[in-house]
Design a protein around this motif. Sequence first.
Motif, PDB file in Angstrom:
ATOM      1  N   UNK A 130      10.386  15.145 -13.807  1.00  0.00           N
ATOM      2  CA  UNK A 130      11.238  15.074 -12.613  1.00  0.00           C
ATOM      3  C   UNK A 130      11.043  13.713 -11.961  1.00  0.00           C
ATOM      4  N   UNK A 131      12.131  12.947 -11.834  1.00  0.00           N
ATOM      5  CA  UNK A 131      12.057  11.585 -11.323  1.00  0.00           C
ATOM      6  C   UNK A 131      12.951  11.404 -10.105  1.00  0.00           C
ATOM      7  N   UNK A 132      12.572  10.444  -9.262  1.00  0.00           N
ATOM      8  CA  UNK A 132      13.419  10.047  -8.138  1.00  0.00           C
ATOM      9  C   UNK A 132      13.111   8.607  -7.774  1.00  0.00           C
ATOM     10  N   UNK A 133      14.035   7.967  -7.086  1.00  0.00           N
ATOM     11  CA  UNK A 133      13.865   6.587  -6.624  1.00  0.00           C
ATOM     12  C   UNK A 133      13.677   6.598  -5.112  1.00  0.00           C
ATOM     13  N   UNK A 134      12.772   5.759  -4.625  1.00  0.00           N
ATOM     14  CA  UNK A 134      12.460   5.782  -3.195  1.00  0.00           C
ATOM     15  C   UNK A 134      11.945   4.438  -2.723  1.00  0.00           C
ATOM     16  N   UNK A 135      11.937   4.273  -1.415  1.00  0.00           N
ATOM     17  CA  UNK A 135      11.290   3.145  -0.746  1.00  0.00           C
ATOM     18  C   UNK A 135      10.005   3.663  -0.117  1.00  0.00           C
ATOM     19  N   UNK A 136       8.929   2.927  -0.283  1.00  0.00           N
ATOM     20  CA  UNK A 136       7.645   3.304   0.295  1.00  0.00           C
ATOM     21  C   UNK A 136       7.449   2.583   1.632  1.00  0.00           C
ATOM     22  N   UNK A 137       7.130   3.288   2.706  1.00  0.00           N
ATOM     23  CA  UNK A 137       6.822   2.625   3.974  1.00  0.00           C
ATOM     24  C   UNK A 137       5.524   1.818   3.839  1.00  0.00           C
ATOM     25  N   UNK A 138       5.341   0.871   4.729  1.00  0.00           N
ATOM     26  CA  UNK A 138       4.120   0.084   4.713  1.00  0.00           C
ATOM     27  C   UNK A 138       2.924   0.960   5.089  1.00  0.00           C
ATOM     28  N   UNK A 139       1.706   0.567   4.689  1.00  0.00           N
ATOM     29  CA  UNK A 139       0.518   1.330   5.086  1.00  0.00           C
ATOM     30  C   UNK A 139       0.391   1.478   6.600  1.00  0.00           C
ATOM     31  N   UNK A 140       0.744   0.427   7.339  1.00  0.00           N
ATOM     32  CA  UNK A 140       0.668   0.509   8.797  1.00  0.00           C
ATOM     33  C   UNK A 140       1.654   1.541   9.338  1.00  0.00           C
ATOM     34  N   UNK A 141       2.861   1.561   8.768  1.00  0.00           N
ATOM     35  CA  UNK A 141       3.859   2.531   9.213  1.00  0.00           C
ATOM     36  C   UNK A 141       3.391   3.958   8.929  1.00  0.00           C
ATOM     37  N   UNK A 142       2.782   4.161   7.777  1.00  0.00           N
ATOM     38  CA  UNK A 142       2.277   5.491   7.422  1.00  0.00           C
ATOM     39  C   UNK A 142       1.148   5.903   8.356  1.00  0.00           C
ATOM     40  N   UNK A 143       0.227   4.970   8.625  1.00  0.00           N
ATOM     41  CA  UNK A 143      -0.924   5.292   9.474  1.00  0.00           C
ATOM     42  C   UNK A 143      -0.490   5.666  10.887  1.00  0.00           C
ATOM     43  N   UNK A 144       0.469   4.916  11.443  1.00  0.00           N
ATOM     44  CA  UNK A 144       0.900   5.211  12.811  1.00  0.00           C
ATOM     45  C   UNK A 144       1.675   6.526  12.879  1.00  0.00           C
ATOM     46  N   UNK A 145       2.501   6.790  11.878  1.00  0.00           N
ATOM     47  CA  UNK A 145       3.221   8.060  11.867  1.00  0.00           C
ATOM     48  C   UNK A 145       2.241   9.221  11.691  1.00  0.00           C
ATOM     49  N   UNK A 146       1.249   9.046  10.829  1.00  0.00           N
ATOM     50  CA  UNK A 146       0.259  10.109  10.622  1.00  0.00           C
ATOM     51  C   UNK A 146      -0.449  10.460  11.919  1.00  0.00           C
ATOM     52  N   UNK A 147      -0.766   9.434  12.725  1.00  0.00           N
ATOM     53  CA  UNK A 147      -1.426   9.700  14.002  1.00  0.00           C
ATOM     54  C   UNK A 147      -0.519  10.502  14.923  1.00  0.00           C
TER      55      UNK A 147
END
Length: 200
Positions: A2-19
């Motif tokens: 199963x495959x898909x194409x995506x854009x990965x957010x930056x590590x900083x964007x992920x960290x702030x959203x996770x918080x």
Amino acid sequence: MRLFAAIEPSPEAVAQLAAAVDGVRDDVLRWSDPAGWHLTLAFYGEVGVDQVDELTERLARAARRHPATRARIAGAGRFGRTVLWAGIDGDGAALRALAGSAGAAGRRTGVGTDDRQRFRPHVTLARARGDARGRGDVRGRGDARGRGGADLRPYVARLASYAGPWWDAGAVTLFRSHPGGPGHSPRYEPLARFALTGRR
């Protein structure tokens, strides 16, 4: 696979959203792993081993035609009563065009669907328990009539004002989705990354 194409957010964007998500996380919903957060452009479904090379080449060509763009994760929404998501700010026209090209790469390879519904860029944060679609969907289709699922409106309200940092969306990643077991989210394996090198 199963495959898909995506854009990965930056590590900083992920960290702030996770918080921010930690402030609303509970045991009512099945929360996705921040390590797997992404902006899906096209979902290809099951792709035969003999089709992967062609899909990879077509996706690489598509990426070369599109320029890098700026994006950030901001706001929140829901698909019916099943999927809670965070929105994406940025050049909506550029992201839609890129998603269209990624989808076309799949269709020309003979995978994916000819789904013409409006592309809504988002990052899936959580699903109602009992919703088994743990895959890299481009769009969710919740039950807006209220059968099953969960009341996601309080989560949307609490995350509506969220706005994360801007980042450079400069590549498309081809992912393989490995299904998760009971109580576990799917695991996403990057197979290839393609730089967005088109001119503005």
